[in-house]
Design a protein around this motif. Structure first.
Motif, PDB file in Angstrom:
ATOM      1  N   UNK A 162       0.885  -1.296   0.238  1.00 42.20           N
ATOM      2  CA  UNK A 162      -0.333  -0.277  -0.189  1.00 42.20           C
ATOM      3  C   UNK A 162       1.035   1.428  -0.226  1.00 42.20           C
ATOM      4  N   UNK A 163       1.459   1.066   1.005  1.00 42.51           N
ATOM      5  CA  UNK A 163       2.995   2.495   1.097  1.00 42.51           C
ATOM      6  C   UNK A 163       3.215   2.248  -0.625  1.00 42.51           C
ATOM      7  N   UNK A 164       3.521   1.825  -1.573  1.00 40.59           N
ATOM      8  CA  UNK A 164       4.703   1.801  -2.940  1.00 40.59           C
ATOM      9  C   UNK A 164       4.264   1.713  -3.407  1.00 40.59           C
ATOM     10  N   UNK A 165       2.651   1.916  -3.847  1.00 41.66           N
ATOM     11  CA  UNK A 165       1.562   2.038  -4.712  1.00 41.66           C
ATOM     12  C   UNK A 165       0.546   3.610  -4.129  1.00 41.66           C
ATOM     13  N   UNK A 166       0.253   3.739  -2.879  1.00 46.16           N
ATOM     14  CA  UNK A 166      -0.328   5.140  -2.747  1.00 46.16           C
ATOM     15  C   UNK A 166       0.247   5.712  -1.991  1.00 46.16           C
ATOM     16  N   UNK A 167       1.367   5.627  -1.705  1.00 45.17           N
ATOM     17  CA  UNK A 167       2.407   6.503  -0.605  1.00 45.17           C
ATOM     18  C   UNK A 167       1.407   7.414   0.534  1.00 45.17           C
ATOM     19  N   UNK A 168       0.627   6.183   0.632  1.00 44.19           N
ATOM     20  CA  UNK A 168       0.130   5.835   2.427  1.00 44.19           C
ATOM     21  C   UNK A 168       0.772   5.281   3.648  1.00 44.19           C
ATOM     22  N   UNK A 169       0.918   5.535   4.908  1.00 41.52           N
ATOM     23  CA  UNK A 169       1.588   5.937   5.725  1.00 41.52           C
ATOM     24  C   UNK A 169       1.608   4.445   6.429  1.00 41.52           C
ATOM     25  N   UNK A 170       2.514   3.749   6.433  1.00 44.17           N
ATOM     26  CA  UNK A 170       2.142   2.242   7.367  1.00 44.17           C
ATOM     27  C   UNK A 170       2.088   2.453   9.077  1.00 44.17           C
ATOM     28  N   UNK A 171       1.354   2.247   9.436  1.00 41.96           N
ATOM     29  CA  UNK A 171       1.478   1.596  10.481  1.00 41.96           C
ATOM     30  C   UNK A 171       2.434   0.898  12.131  1.00 41.96           C
ATOM     31  N   UNK A 172       2.756   0.065  10.269  1.00 38.89           N
ATOM     32  CA  UNK A 172       3.932  -1.025  11.122  1.00 38.89           C
ATOM     33  C   UNK A 172       5.835  -0.032  11.110  1.00 38.89           C
ATOM     34  N   UNK A 173       6.037  -0.205  12.460  1.00 36.43           N
ATOM     35  CA  UNK A 173       7.452   0.474  12.203  1.00 36.43           C
ATOM     36  C   UNK A 173       8.153  -0.326  11.768  1.00 36.43           C
ATOM     37  N   UNK A 174       8.246  -1.773  11.094  1.00 40.01           N
ATOM     38  CA  UNK A 174       9.220  -2.621  10.692  1.00 40.01           C
ATOM     39  C   UNK A 174       9.003  -2.172   8.956  1.00 40.01           C
ATOM     40  N   UNK A 175       7.755  -1.562   8.561  1.00 38.17           N
ATOM     41  CA  UNK A 175       7.641  -1.165   7.473  1.00 38.17           C
ATOM     42  C   UNK A 175       8.382   0.012   6.680  1.00 38.17           C
ATOM     43  N   UNK A 176       8.854   0.984   7.331  1.00 38.61           N
ATOM     44  CA  UNK A 176       9.365   1.677   6.523  1.00 38.61           C
ATOM     45  C   UNK A 176      11.239   1.690   6.636  1.00 38.61           C
ATOM     46  N   UNK A 177      11.489   0.560   7.086  1.00 41.62           N
ATOM     47  CA  UNK A 177      12.881   0.553   6.713  1.00 41.62           C
ATOM     48  C   UNK A 177      12.875  -0.435   5.037  1.00 41.62           C
ATOM     49  N   UNK A 178      11.845  -1.363   4.605  1.00 43.99           N
ATOM     50  CA  UNK A 178      11.916  -2.396   3.878  1.00 43.99           C
ATOM     51  C   UNK A 178      11.276  -1.191   2.003  1.00 43.99           C
ATOM     52  N   UNK A 179      13.000  -1.866   0.932  1.00 52.35           N
ATOM     53  CA  UNK A 179      12.473  -1.377  -0.159  1.00 52.35           C
ATOM     54  C   UNK A 179      11.352  -1.043  -0.697  1.00 52.35           C
ATOM     55  N   UNK A 180      11.592   0.169  -1.564  1.00 51.22           N
ATOM     56  CA  UNK A 180      10.121   0.939  -1.837  1.00 51.22           C
ATOM     57  C   UNK A 180       9.192   1.597  -1.041  1.00 51.22           C
ATOM     58  N   UNK A 181       9.868   1.828   0.375  1.00 51.21           N
ATOM     59  CA  UNK A 181       8.844   2.158   1.012  1.00 51.21           C
ATOM     60  C   UNK A 181      10.221   3.960   1.894  1.00 51.21           C
ATOM     61  N   UNK A 211      12.267   5.064   0.809  1.00 47.04           N
ATOM     62  CA  UNK A 211      12.897   5.543   0.254  1.00 47.04           C
ATOM     63  C   UNK A 211      11.367   6.146  -1.488  1.00 47.04           C
ATOM     64  N   UNK A 212      11.127   6.062  -0.661  1.00 45.92           N
ATOM     65  CA  UNK A 212       9.031   6.597  -1.229  1.00 45.92           C
ATOM     66  C   UNK A 212       9.333   8.436  -0.690  1.00 45.92           C
ATOM     67  N   UNK A 213       9.097   9.127  -1.569  1.00 49.88           N
ATOM     68  CA  UNK A 213       9.582  10.228  -0.818  1.00 49.88           C
ATOM     69  C   UNK A 213       8.520  11.333  -0.252  1.00 49.88           C
ATOM     70  N   UNK A 214       7.115  10.946  -0.711  1.00 49.23           N
ATOM     71  CA  UNK A 214       6.169  10.694   0.232  1.00 49.23           C
ATOM     72  C   UNK A 214       5.684  10.729   1.099  1.00 49.23           C
ATOM     73  N   UNK A 215       6.010   9.282   1.678  1.00 49.65           N
ATOM     74  CA  UNK A 215       6.678   8.506   2.775  1.00 49.65           C
ATOM     75  C   UNK A 215       7.462   9.451   3.589  1.00 49.65           C
ATOM     76  N   UNK A 216       8.079   9.135   3.245  1.00 54.85           N
ATOM     77  CA  UNK A 216       9.121  10.423   3.790  1.00 54.85           C
ATOM     78  C   UNK A 216       9.944  11.738   4.260  1.00 54.85           C
ATOM     79  N   UNK A 217       8.435  12.237   3.808  1.00 57.17           N
ATOM     80  CA  UNK A 217       7.886  13.068   4.204  1.00 57.17           C
ATOM     81  C   UNK A 217       7.148  13.224   5.200  1.00 57.17           C
ATOM     82  N   UNK A 218       6.205  12.450   5.185  1.00 59.93           N
ATOM     83  CA  UNK A 218       4.973  12.598   5.464  1.00 59.93           C
ATOM     84  C   UNK A 218       5.184  12.013   7.078  1.00 59.93           C
ATOM     85  N   UNK A 219       5.940  11.020   7.468  1.00 60.41           N
ATOM     86  CA  UNK A 219       6.434  10.495   8.403  1.00 60.41           C
ATOM     87  C   UNK A 219       7.086  11.883   9.649  1.00 60.41           C
TER      88      UNK A 219
END
Length: 424
Positions: free
Chosen positions: A340-359, A361-369
């Motif tokens: 969901x983060x990769x396709x829609x740039x919606x922010x995960x609720x799980x801490x572990x997901x933020x370190x995954x490839x595709x998340x 380095x997602x610039x929108x996620x990187x801004x909103x976190x």
């Protein structure tokens, strides 16, 4: 700062993710046990039609592949209708879904009404220590857990890089700068600076927080929206419209705002990560680098934006609780959230997901976190979701000149005290 995300092959990514999510792992339980799940799970999804819904529907199909005996009945219910529709169905005992995508403020209300199944000790909450603390907070009510956090969000200022360049302006950091930038944009390009959504009071909260205010103080059981910060915030938004820095509406605000921004008729809008996919569909943002995102401009006291997001909750009257618990876990698993983060740039609720490839380095996620980390948490009381109805009435009236800010704030406060029995 210029921000965008790299386009991906949706079908290929979904297929890959479905394979990953569909495989057995330590997180998703024993295959032999999972094969026993059967029957129908009706899921009410409240995501945006035309962008988000495609991803969530495809993801739900992956659950069916993992559990061939289960039929997921996907129903997209318009967000603005879902809260009351669910309450009416649950109250009547007919037509409620097994699982609903609940806005964070709805969860304590539904739980208080007895419409949600407690999830503690069920398959829905596997690896629950992985959830962000602020995301998990909205799922709790009176010591029990009634939902699983799916996405978390906040709001930022979206802006058109090309219009800013043509007007020779910089990103505004304060409301005063926003007015100055808007005037220059109008003078240089003829376009309006900001589209301020006027039919949804959630868009007002950043201005309220900017003046140091809030809707209520749950700890002291006090209504605060009609205090001086609330009046000041209403004056701020009215001035933006009256000065020509912003245009607004009284109805159909989402479509009006999105269309105006995507077509380049306005240079800025306040929105959240849920709007990114739809925004990129606009002609102005075929080049994704043309979309800029920054923090919501600060008011006279501070800078803040509301914490939002969505949870998955299970209806207490579901006839298929086991499959509903498993579905909720699957849709909020690390693998699903990464997709969901990769396709829609919606922010995960799980801490572990933020370190995954595709998340990571997602610039929108990187801004909103970081924005989410500093977002203002709303009070998780049963009435939180109901606070917007009285407010939006007065907010719209103030923006459209039908009432004064002082009267609008007072009328809202009066309605809150009727709703919140015994509050000051």
């Amino acid at each position: 700062m210029r921000r965008g995300i790299t386009a991906t092959a949706l079908v290929a990514t979904l297929a890959l993710a479905a394979t990953a999510c569909g495989g057995d792992s330590g997180e998703t339980g024993d295959k032999k046990a999972s094969d026993k799940l059967s029957g129908t799970v009706t899921w009410w999804d409240t995501s945006t039609v035309g962008s988000e819904d495609k991803v969530f529907k495809k993801l739900a199909e992956g659950f069916e592949k993992k559990h061939p005996g289960v039929d997921v009945k996907y129903v997209n219910v318009p967000f603005g209708e879902a809260q009351n529709k669910f309450k009416n169905a649950a109250q009547s005992g007919s037509g409620a879904p097994d699982v609903i995508r609940s806005e964070v403020a709805w969860t304590p209300e539904f739980a208080d009404l007895g419409y949600l199944a407690p999830l503690d000790g069920t398959a829905a909450l596997k690896n629950d220590k992985d959830f962000l603390a602020q995301a998990a907070a909205s799922t709790k009510y009176q010591g029990k857990t009634y939902a699983v956090p799916q996405v978390i969000d906040s709001m930022g200022l979206f802006y058109n890089e090309k219009i800013f360049k043509d007007a020779g302006v910089e990103v505004p950091r304060t409301i005063a700068e926003l007015k100055t930038v808007s005037k220059k944009i109008k003078d240089k390009t003829g376009k309006t600076g900001l589209y301020l959504r006027g039919d949804d009071a959630y868009w007002f909260l950043s201005f309220l927080y900017g003046e140091g205010g809030d809707l209520v103080d749950a700890k002291s059981k006090s209504v605060t929206v009609d205090q001086e910060p609330g009046v000041k915030a209403l004056k701020v938004v009215k001035d933006l419209v009256d000065s020509g820095a912003a245009k607004t509406d009284a109805t159909d605000g989402w479509e009006n705002m999105q269309s105006a921004f995507k077509d380049g008729k306005v240079a800025m809008m306040i929105n959240g990560p849920w709007a990114v996919a739809d925004t990129f569909a606009g002609k102005e943002f075929k080049d994704k680098a043309n979309l800029g995102i920054t923090t919501v401009p600060a008011g006279s006291k501070s800078q803040g934006a509301p914490q939002g997001g969505h949870n998955l909750a299970v209806y207490a009257g579901s006839k298929n609780l086991d499959a509903s618990y498993a579905f909720s876990e699957y849709m909020t698993s690390a693998e699903s959230q990464a997709l969901v983060a990769k396709e829609l740039s919606l922010l995960p609720t799980r801490t572990s997901v933020y370190s995954q490839p595709g998340v990571s380095d997602n610039q929108i996620v990187g801004f909103f976190k970081p924005v989410v980390d500093k977002a203002v948490e709303r009070p998780w009381i049963p009435e939180t979701g109901s606070l917007f109805a009285p407010l939006v009435t007065e907010y719209t009236k103030v923006l459209t000149g039908q009432t004064a800010p002082e009267k609008g704030a007072k009328a809202t406060g009066d309605q809150y005290r009727k709703l919140l029995k015994g509050w000051k």
